[in-house]
Write a protein that holds these residues in place. Structure first.
Motif, PDB file in Angstrom:
ATOM      1  N   SER A 126     -29.633  29.332 -27.720  1.00  0.00           N
ATOM      2  CA  SER A 126     -29.964  29.982 -29.116  1.00  0.00           C
ATOM      3  C   SER A 126     -29.781  29.211 -30.457  1.00  0.00           C
ATOM      4  O   SER A 126     -30.186  29.482 -31.391  1.00  0.00           O
ATOM      5  N   GLU A 127     -29.336  28.005 -30.118  1.00  0.00           N
ATOM      6  CA  GLU A 127     -29.027  27.176 -31.448  1.00  0.00           C
ATOM      7  C   GLU A 127     -30.479  26.351 -31.939  1.00  0.00           C
ATOM      8  O   GLU A 127     -30.822  26.327 -33.161  1.00  0.00           O
ATOM      9  N   ARG A 128     -31.452  26.576 -30.786  1.00  0.00           N
ATOM     10  CA  ARG A 128     -32.887  26.056 -31.194  1.00  0.00           C
ATOM     11  C   ARG A 128     -33.557  27.217 -31.555  1.00  0.00           C
ATOM     12  O   ARG A 128     -34.415  27.373 -32.351  1.00  0.00           O
ATOM     13  N   TYR A 143     -26.984  33.370 -19.636  1.00  0.00           N
ATOM     14  CA  TYR A 143     -26.933  34.428 -20.460  1.00  0.00           C
ATOM     15  C   TYR A 143     -25.553  33.922 -21.338  1.00  0.00           C
ATOM     16  O   TYR A 143     -24.777  33.719 -20.984  1.00  0.00           O
ATOM     17  N   GLU A 144     -26.071  33.787 -22.714  1.00  0.00           N
ATOM     18  CA  GLU A 144     -25.152  33.274 -23.478  1.00  0.00           C
ATOM     19  C   GLU A 144     -25.271  34.005 -24.774  1.00  0.00           C
ATOM     20  O   GLU A 144     -26.105  33.919 -25.853  1.00  0.00           O
ATOM     21  N   PRO A 145     -24.177  35.220 -24.863  1.00  0.00           N
ATOM     22  CA  PRO A 145     -24.258  35.999 -26.086  1.00  0.00           C
ATOM     23  C   PRO A 145     -23.841  34.919 -27.403  1.00  0.00           C
ATOM     24  O   PRO A 145     -22.726  34.363 -27.279  1.00  0.00           O
ATOM     25  N   SER A 192     -17.795  30.158 -25.062  1.00  0.00           N
ATOM     26  CA  SER A 192     -16.346  30.005 -25.111  1.00  0.00           C
ATOM     27  C   SER A 192     -15.627  29.929 -23.676  1.00  0.00           C
ATOM     28  O   SER A 192     -14.677  30.342 -23.494  1.00  0.00           O
ATOM     29  N   VAL A 193     -16.313  29.569 -22.692  1.00  0.00           N
ATOM     30  CA  VAL A 193     -15.632  29.256 -21.350  1.00  0.00           C
ATOM     31  C   VAL A 193     -14.840  28.141 -21.293  1.00  0.00           C
ATOM     32  O   VAL A 193     -14.818  27.026 -21.954  1.00  0.00           O
ATOM     33  N   THR A 194     -13.611  28.188 -20.896  1.00  0.00           N
ATOM     34  CA  THR A 194     -12.693  27.208 -20.650  1.00  0.00           C
ATOM     35  C   THR A 194     -11.984  27.343 -19.233  1.00  0.00           C
ATOM     36  O   THR A 194     -12.503  28.311 -18.628  1.00  0.00           O
ATOM     37  N   PHE A 248     -21.614  28.701 -14.743  1.00  0.00           N
ATOM     38  CA  PHE A 248     -21.485  28.748 -16.264  1.00  0.00           C
ATOM     39  C   PHE A 248     -22.128  27.458 -17.134  1.00  0.00           C
ATOM     40  O   PHE A 248     -22.600  26.557 -16.271  1.00  0.00           O
ATOM     41  N   LEU A 249     -22.613  27.920 -18.217  1.00  0.00           N
ATOM     42  CA  LEU A 249     -23.017  26.715 -18.993  1.00  0.00           C
ATOM     43  C   LEU A 249     -22.095  26.681 -20.128  1.00  0.00           C
ATOM     44  O   LEU A 249     -21.881  27.471 -20.946  1.00  0.00           O
ATOM     45  N   VAL A 250     -21.524  25.423 -20.119  1.00  0.00           N
ATOM     46  CA  VAL A 250     -20.418  25.043 -20.925  1.00  0.00           C
ATOM     47  C   VAL A 250     -20.523  24.295 -22.056  1.00  0.00           C
ATOM     48  O   VAL A 250     -21.224  23.131 -21.896  1.00  0.00           O
ATOM     49  N   GLY A 251     -20.289  24.622 -23.202  1.00  0.00           N
ATOM     50  CA  GLY A 251     -20.391  23.646 -24.431  1.00  0.00           C
ATOM     51  C   GLY A 251     -19.255  22.924 -24.618  1.00  0.00           C
ATOM     52  O   GLY A 251     -19.010  21.873 -23.929  1.00  0.00           O
ATOM     53  N   GLY A 252     -18.347  23.364 -25.565  1.00  0.00           N
ATOM     54  CA  GLY A 252     -17.024  22.489 -25.948  1.00  0.00           C
ATOM     55  C   GLY A 252     -16.433  21.874 -24.779  1.00  0.00           C
ATOM     56  O   GLY A 252     -15.842  20.904 -24.811  1.00  0.00           O
TER      57      GLY A 252
HETATM   58  P1  13P Z   1     -19.229  26.836 -26.043  1.00  0.00           P
HETATM   59  O1  13P Z   1     -18.771  26.473 -24.715  1.00  0.00           O
HETATM   60  O2  13P Z   1     -18.843  25.781 -26.848  1.00  0.00           O
HETATM   61  O3  13P Z   1     -19.111  28.162 -26.495  1.00  0.00           O
HETATM   62  O4  13P Z   1     -20.927  26.790 -26.065  1.00  0.00           O
HETATM   63  C1  13P Z   1     -21.484  27.335 -25.167  1.00  0.00           C
HETATM   64  C2  13P Z   1     -22.964  26.864 -25.041  1.00  0.00           C
HETATM   65  O5  13P Z   1     -23.805  27.289 -26.127  1.00  0.00           O
HETATM   66  C3  13P Z   1     -23.406  26.152 -23.944  1.00  0.00           C
HETATM   67  O6  13P Z   1     -24.828  25.988 -24.109  1.00  0.00           O
END
Ligand code: 13P
Length: 246
Positions: free
Chosen positions: A94-96, A162-164, A209-211, A227-231
């Motif tokens: 989504s950032e792209r 799926y990333e809302p 926001s997966v932790t 999961f696809l995890v960012g931070g």
């Molecule tokens: P966060 O886990 O930082 O919310 O990011 C999710 C994400 O955009 C993974 O591609």
């Protein structure tokens, strides 16, 4: 069953030093051997990651261009990734889509190019808060996926994420019910629009926001396959998320 899959999307974060530390932490950790693990550092660090990461853990690009080579300043092709031992790419994040204004057709064209070169694709989809509040979540997500289905018939190397958008980087994780509802709808859509096999075998990841705290509950849902995890992928607790399905 579908093999559990956890991706770490570092986004535009990290340095040589910090990325080596993150990878060392993974190299030395006890990771669930039933989980497929893929990390996606910024393109500058892809080769470093491939050289530094232990065998069995895979590396993904965060994006590609849809041509094999040529006068496309600043871009990287699927063939070049393949040549460098990079076996996956994230596409349609989504950032792209939002910041770089990529449309569904461009994402689909890049997905086809990646698959044609033999890369696996982590294909992202997801709605904005405004779209969710307007009751358009499933419509938006299936429109994003339809563009790909029009060009790609074999989904065996596609993983859907799926990333809302409202859950990304906000600390506002989707509830297990919200996530499961959309994942189930995606699977039903795959059955109708792609094939029974694609519906049964395609991993559908949740991202946003997966932790290490919320991953276990989400992992229990019938249609959440990872999961696809960012931070959190930049932190030692990423190991706990990889092991969420144990
Ligand atoms: P966060 O886990 O930082 O919310 O990011 C999710 C994400 O955009 C993974 O591609």
């Amino acid at each position: 069953g579908r093999q559990f899959f956890v991706g770490g999307n570092f986004k535009m974060n990290g340095t040589v030093k910090s990325i080596k530390e993150i990878l060392d932490n993974l190299n030395n950790a006890k990771l669930d051997s039933n989980t497929e693990v893929v990390v996606a550092p910024p393109s500058l660090y892809l080769l470093l990651a491939r050289e530094h990461l232990r065998k069995g853990l895979e590396v993904a690009a965060q994006n590609i261009f849809d041509k094999p080579s040529g006068a496309f300043t600043g871009e990287i092709s699927a063939d070049q990734l393949k040549d460098s031992g990079i076996t996956w790419t994230i596409l349609g994040h989504s950032e792209r889509r939002v910041i770089l204004q990529e449309d569904d057709q461009f994402v689909a064209s890049k997905t086809k190019a990646a698959l044609d070169s033999g890369l696996g694709v982590i294909l992202c989809c997801g709605e904005s808060l405004e779209q969710r509040e307007a009751g358009k979540t499933i419509e938006v997500v299936t429109r994003q996926l339809k563009a790909v289905a029009d060009k790609v018939k074999d989904w065996s190397k596609v993983v859907v994420a799926y990333e809302p958008i409202w859950a990304i980087g906000t600390g506002k994780v989707a509830t297990t019910e919200q996530a499961q509802e959309v994942h189930k709808a995606i699977r039903e859509w795959l059955k109708k629009e792609v094939s029974d096999e694609a519906a049964e075998k395609t991993r559908i990841l949740y991202g946003g926001s997966v932790t290490e705290k919320n991953c276990k509950e989400l992992a229990k849902q019938a249609d959440i396959d990872g999961f696809l995890v960012g931070g959190a992928s930049l932190k030692p607790a990423f190991v706990d998320i990889i092991n969420a399905n144990e």
